[in-house]
Design a protein around this motif. Sequence first.
Motif, short mmCIF file in Angstrom:
data_model
loop_
_atom_site.label_atom_id
_atom_site.label_comp_id
_atom_site.label_asym_id
_atom_site.label_seq_id
_atom_site.Cartn_x
_atom_site.Cartn_y
_atom_site.Cartn_z
N TYR B 8 0.85 -1.20 0.00
CA TYR B 8 0.00 0.00 0.00
C TYR B 8 0.88 1.24 0.00
N SER B 9 0.26 2.37 -0.33
CA SER B 9 0.97 3.66 -0.27
C SER B 9 -0.06 4.76 -0.15
N THR B 10 0.36 5.86 0.42
CA THR B 10 -0.48 7.07 0.43
C THR B 10 0.45 8.26 0.24
N THR B 11 0.15 9.11 -0.75
CA THR B 11 0.99 10.29 -0.99
C THR B 11 0.56 11.41 -0.04
N LYS B 12 1.36 12.43 0.06
CA LYS B 12 1.04 13.60 0.89
C LYS B 12 -0.19 14.32 0.31
N PHE B 13 -1.21 14.51 1.13
CA PHE B 13 -2.39 15.25 0.70
C PHE B 13 -2.06 16.75 0.72
N ALA B 167 -1.10 13.71 6.02
CA ALA B 167 -2.21 14.64 6.26
C ALA B 167 -1.93 16.01 5.65
N TYR B 168 -2.98 16.66 5.14
CA TYR B 168 -2.78 17.97 4.50
C TYR B 168 -2.52 19.05 5.54
N ASN B 169 -2.94 18.78 6.79
CA ASN B 169 -2.86 19.80 7.83
C ASN B 169 -2.49 19.11 9.14
N THR B 170 -1.36 19.47 9.72
CA THR B 170 -0.95 18.83 10.97
C THR B 170 -0.96 19.83 12.12
N LYS B 171 -1.73 20.89 11.92
CA LYS B 171 -1.82 21.93 12.97
C LYS B 171 -2.64 21.41 14.15
N ALA B 172 -2.25 21.83 15.35
CA ALA B 172 -3.02 21.45 16.55
C ALA B 172 -4.13 22.48 16.77
N TYR B 173 -5.31 22.00 17.12
CA TYR B 173 -6.44 22.89 17.39
C TYR B 173 -6.98 22.61 18.79
N THR B 174 -7.22 23.66 19.56
CA THR B 174 -7.86 23.49 20.86
C THR B 174 -9.38 23.42 20.67
N LEU B 191 -14.48 24.11 11.31
CA LEU B 191 -13.63 22.99 11.75
C LEU B 191 -14.43 21.74 12.08
N ASP B 192 -15.73 21.76 11.84
CA ASP B 192 -16.54 20.53 11.89
C ASP B 192 -16.50 19.79 10.55
N CYS B 193 -15.89 20.42 9.55
CA CYS B 193 -15.99 19.90 8.17
C CYS B 193 -14.67 19.32 7.69
N SER B 194 -14.74 18.25 6.91
CA SER B 194 -13.55 17.79 6.20
C SER B 194 -13.36 18.71 5.00
N ARG B 195 -12.16 18.66 4.42
CA ARG B 195 -11.86 19.56 3.31
C ARG B 195 -11.40 18.76 2.10
N SER B 196 -11.97 19.08 0.96
CA SER B 196 -11.53 18.45 -0.28
C SER B 196 -10.08 18.81 -0.53
N CYS B 197 -9.25 17.83 -0.86
CA CYS B 197 -7.87 18.13 -1.17
C CYS B 197 -7.36 17.17 -2.25
N SER B 198 -6.15 17.41 -2.70
CA SER B 198 -5.53 16.53 -3.70
C SER B 198 -4.75 15.45 -2.97
N LEU B 311 -11.04 12.04 7.87
CA LEU B 311 -11.18 13.00 6.77
C LEU B 311 -10.97 14.43 7.27
N ILE B 312 -11.44 14.69 8.51
CA ILE B 312 -11.32 16.05 9.06
C ILE B 312 -9.85 16.40 9.28
N GLY B 313 -9.08 15.46 9.79
CA GLY B 313 -7.68 15.76 10.07
C GLY B 313 -6.76 15.60 8.87
N SER B 314 -6.98 14.54 8.07
CA SER B 314 -6.07 14.24 6.96
C SER B 314 -6.40 14.99 5.69
N GLY B 315 -7.68 15.32 5.51
CA GLY B 315 -8.16 15.86 4.24
C GLY B 315 -8.94 14.78 3.51
N HIS B 316 -9.66 15.21 2.47
CA HIS B 316 -10.59 14.29 1.80
C HIS B 316 -10.44 14.36 0.28
N PRO B 317 -9.43 13.64 -0.27
CA PRO B 317 -9.36 13.49 -1.73
C PRO B 317 -10.33 12.37 -2.10
N LEU B 318 -11.51 12.71 -2.55
CA LEU B 318 -12.66 11.80 -2.59
C LEU B 318 -12.33 10.37 -3.04
#
Lengths: 105, 367
Positions: B8-13, B167-174, B191-198, B311-318
């Motif tokens: 398996y493999s996963t590229t950087k979102f 993950a597309y975003n590795t920022k910490a959120y309180t 920040l309740d939503c996942s985000r479409s990404c590549s 999906l919320i943390g990593s991003g969502h390339p459908l």
Amino acid sequence: MSFESELRQGRFTVGECEKCHKTSWPPSEFCSNCFGNLKYRPVKEPGILLECSSKDGTIFGIVKFEDSIKIIGTINGNVEQKPGQMMRVASCDFDKSPKFTFTKS
Amino acid sequence: MNVAIAGYSTTKFTLGQPSIENLLVSATKELFQNTKNLSQKDIDAVLVSTNNNKKYLAPILSELTGITPKIAQSIENMCNSGANSIVSGYSYIASEMADIVLVVGAEQAENSAQVLDWDVSRGEFTHPIFWGTMFTKAHKRKFGTTEEELAYVSALNHKNAQDNPAAYNTKAYTIEDIMNSKRLTEDLKLLDCSRSCSGSSAVLLVSENLAKKYTDSPVFISGIGQKTTSASFTKNDLTRLDSTIDAANQAYSMARIKADQVDVAEVHDAFSICELMILEDLGLVSKGNAGKLVLELYKTNDKKINPRGGLIGSGHPLGATGIAQIAEIASQLQGMSAKRQVKNAKIGLVQNMSAAATSSTVLVMRN
């Protein structure tokens, strides 16, 4: 006669099968039960509000008509209603997508 | 014929817009680099999971990577394309039409599959945030779910994503950051939503008798469930995901397990409310109590749910999402997930869904 063209005339209609008499929702050309031809007729009102929310001051909700026809539209007058409230169609139109405004029955 | 995951493999979102060919080839290249003894000539089938509008992508990917498969085709089913593609690959092997299937999922951040135009029952409220807000409001009303409980879903996923290099975003959120994020609707915040990404992800499926050639620790797909209840959102009950319930029951039955045997799971948190509903409908917690479970997971730093950040943390390339979920669970069951690793994970689960859970796929995997 179709769902979209009727909506453009301000009429909310549903297809009823000429063969088995079941309604098909969402709109289609043929009956989803027996593939018979559909004849479009006015949807019976009132409907019942299932849920609502708002965005930027616009209240919208899902209203169910005839026990199976469910659609999302805006709530007239931006007055929040509770689920279970009976609702009527105040206006409807079609512009790229269906546009409904519901009002308290 | 048992079917194993052998690579398996996963590229950087990212939020960029690389070409779909670049995304597909990148995941394939990484899978070949990660998998011992794999040669292009071994591959019987290439399946591409994407919602991209370009045509003939499976033969294109095959040519660009030097593969001449018997079978090459694309599978599009909106957000559930990835798990559906894996099930198709499984079926080719189980039916002995193929021994080795390469499944590659990819999506560009800007794509046409985020809104299902066909669904006229959404009226003018076509964007997914409107079904997300309806689910949220109904769950709040029926079970007393709070905004703070929802915020912990996002916080948990973003916390887990910090250890996910893809993950597309590795920022910490309180919790405060999430509670104070932009309000999109009365019931949904940004920040309740996942985000479409590549992004892209690939999985190599092989028949059991060949698995050891490619990996020392194959992971097996032991349960599969799929269900489509409709295509239009408004046919759903608003507090329950019927397609997920049905798919889970099928998968548990096939795998001969019960929900409480699941050690680690990746679930389709398109919105924070989705994660709560899915955890309940998979039977991992009783109805109305998923908020309490997520809070406990967050406070105890337990990565059992969405260890890669969902999906919320990593991003969502459908088209890649379902494949990336499966890649993560395979990695977990091999004990290869580094900082994300759930200790002694033996049984894993993936839940992937489309269009407000009008269809769902549930997979049970074991090592």
